[in-house]
Write a protein that holds these residues in place. Sequence first.
Motif, mmCIF file in Angstrom:
data_model
loop_
_atom_site.group_PDB
_atom_site.id
_atom_site.type_symbol
_atom_site.label_atom_id
_atom_site.label_comp_id
_atom_site.label_asym_id
_atom_site.label_seq_id
_atom_site.Cartn_x
_atom_site.Cartn_y
_atom_site.Cartn_z
ATOM 1 N N TYR A 377 -35.122 26.747 15.403
ATOM 2 C CA TYR A 377 -34.016 26.100 16.100
ATOM 3 C C TYR A 377 -34.125 24.599 15.937
ATOM 4 O O TYR A 377 -35.177 24.003 16.223
ATOM 5 C CB TYR A 377 -34.033 26.469 17.579
ATOM 6 C CG TYR A 377 -33.691 27.915 17.827
ATOM 7 C CD1 TYR A 377 -32.370 28.363 17.709
ATOM 8 C CD2 TYR A 377 -34.680 28.829 18.165
ATOM 9 C CE1 TYR A 377 -32.045 29.690 17.933
ATOM 10 C CE2 TYR A 377 -34.362 30.159 18.383
ATOM 11 C CZ TYR A 377 -33.051 30.587 18.262
ATOM 12 O OH TYR A 377 -32.743 31.909 18.467
ATOM 13 N N TYR A 400 -29.142 24.477 17.200
ATOM 14 C CA TYR A 400 -29.393 24.636 18.635
ATOM 15 C C TYR A 400 -28.333 23.838 19.381
ATOM 16 O O TYR A 400 -28.435 22.628 19.533
ATOM 17 C CB TYR A 400 -30.795 24.121 18.962
ATOM 18 C CG TYR A 400 -31.264 24.437 20.357
ATOM 19 C CD1 TYR A 400 -32.011 25.566 20.617
ATOM 20 C CD2 TYR A 400 -30.965 23.597 21.418
ATOM 21 C CE1 TYR A 400 -32.454 25.862 21.884
ATOM 22 C CE2 TYR A 400 -31.394 23.884 22.707
ATOM 23 C CZ TYR A 400 -32.142 25.018 22.929
ATOM 24 O OH TYR A 400 -32.585 25.311 24.185
ATOM 25 N N LEU A 413 -29.669 31.886 23.110
ATOM 26 C CA LEU A 413 -29.896 31.381 21.766
ATOM 27 C C LEU A 413 -29.653 32.472 20.735
ATOM 28 O O LEU A 413 -30.008 33.636 20.934
ATOM 29 C CB LEU A 413 -31.324 30.838 21.656
ATOM 30 C CG LEU A 413 -31.624 29.688 22.620
ATOM 31 C CD1 LEU A 413 -33.019 29.154 22.376
ATOM 32 C CD2 LEU A 413 -30.602 28.574 22.474
#
Length: 491
Positions: A377, A400, A413
Amino acid sequence: MLLIPALGASAEALRVECTPGTLAASVEAPESVTDLVITGTVNAADLFFAGQQLPNLQTLAMGTVAIDEYKGDKLYGRREWPANTIPEGAFAGCPASTIYMPTAEGLVIQQSAFAGSALQTMSLLTSVSAVGDGAFAGCPALTEVYMPDISSYGNYIFAGCKALNKAKLAIQTLPEGTFADCSALATLEGDDLVRNIGKYAFANCSALRHYAVSPNLYVIDEGAFMHSGLEAFDASAAASFTVVGPWAFAYCASLSEVHLSNAIVKMGEGAFFDCAQLSAAILPPSVRQVSNYLFKGAAAVTSDNLNIAGATAIGDYAMARMEGLGSVTLPGSLTSVGEGAFLGLKASIVYAQALAAVPVTAADAFAEIDQPAVTLYVADDLYEDFAAADQWREFNIVKYSSGVDDALGTITLEGTPALKARFVGTDLQVSIDGINIAWIALYNEAGLLLTAVEPDADVVTIPTEAMQARVFIVSARLADGTDASLKIARR
């Protein structure tokens, strides 16, 4: 034993009133002497005779003896030996198990004076002013020692005393190699007085399980506990403890728990090298470098017990073979990653979203890693930079997002199971359907670990009132071993 109070020999002992240099002439049959009492004044010639020429000596009493200087023919390599001194090597290999030492103020015991002798215990008084290097090293029968606070101690004083099992300390600085290779040493008294632990002081002390840390501890030097049997080390109360030397705890196979002072500013190379049972790798924010080999082989450390939030550099092989990590959070301050830094990493997620730029990274920093299987990320504006960087491009790179969902105030996520989170007052409630959360960690946006718990429940409530962050990163490991993450903003 080596004792300071006077005489103590049996009634059958040979008793000799000496003047300097006359002991040899006073002993007609050296091989028949088992117990000897010396009074009067001696010099180095007499001491060498007592230590080297009486093959069956068991007890030697010299409590009231005065030692004069020696000047004359070469004696064990020297023509002069000082007064009030047990000469270098004088009793090395001596068969006596009990020696009552002179009580004269300021007595000096030179290096190797009793090395390899048959002494069973050693207790010095403060009247001794100095003890030289290796003075009692390699004494195979020595089991107990006492070190008072005297003017000077040399290095490796008791090194290689394989039967030594107890040491009482009344000193603040433990010299280099004091108890190195004392494999039976299990009991310490006065360790909570020691402020400076010298190089290799307890190296290879495999029976040493516990060490009471002084609140005034300042430095642990190179290799101090290397290959020891330590199981835990708690220096959290040592407010002046600033330096952990290179290889200080390397190869401590049983070391599972370490608590460092927040005053630490330097962690030496390989300090926890191959500590396979170490359960946590938490560095104070003041530690700016994860030094070379620091946690190499610390395979028991899990993601919730890893915190390198203050680091600007991760050195060569610093985190190699940390196979217990399910995820790694890189601190926003990170600017460089060394050779083999993450060799063999098994983590499925690397959080790099706090980084301001792609770190300067060694070519093989991620050797032996299946990079496409690891989600990386990154900040949205660095996506292209990471995708173009040779050492990073093979990861599964995911942007991200910095946004916040209006309905829940959370972002799950990409690529992770669907955690749910919401604030109930100042408490953060995290849940997931159909499976328990085995552990859960809370980070701020810079990657600093705020808290970690092991709830084994499908709903977890975490108090956040004392936490200053507005945006939180939640990282969880589920009961089936999979990882899940989300980001949530406090409203």
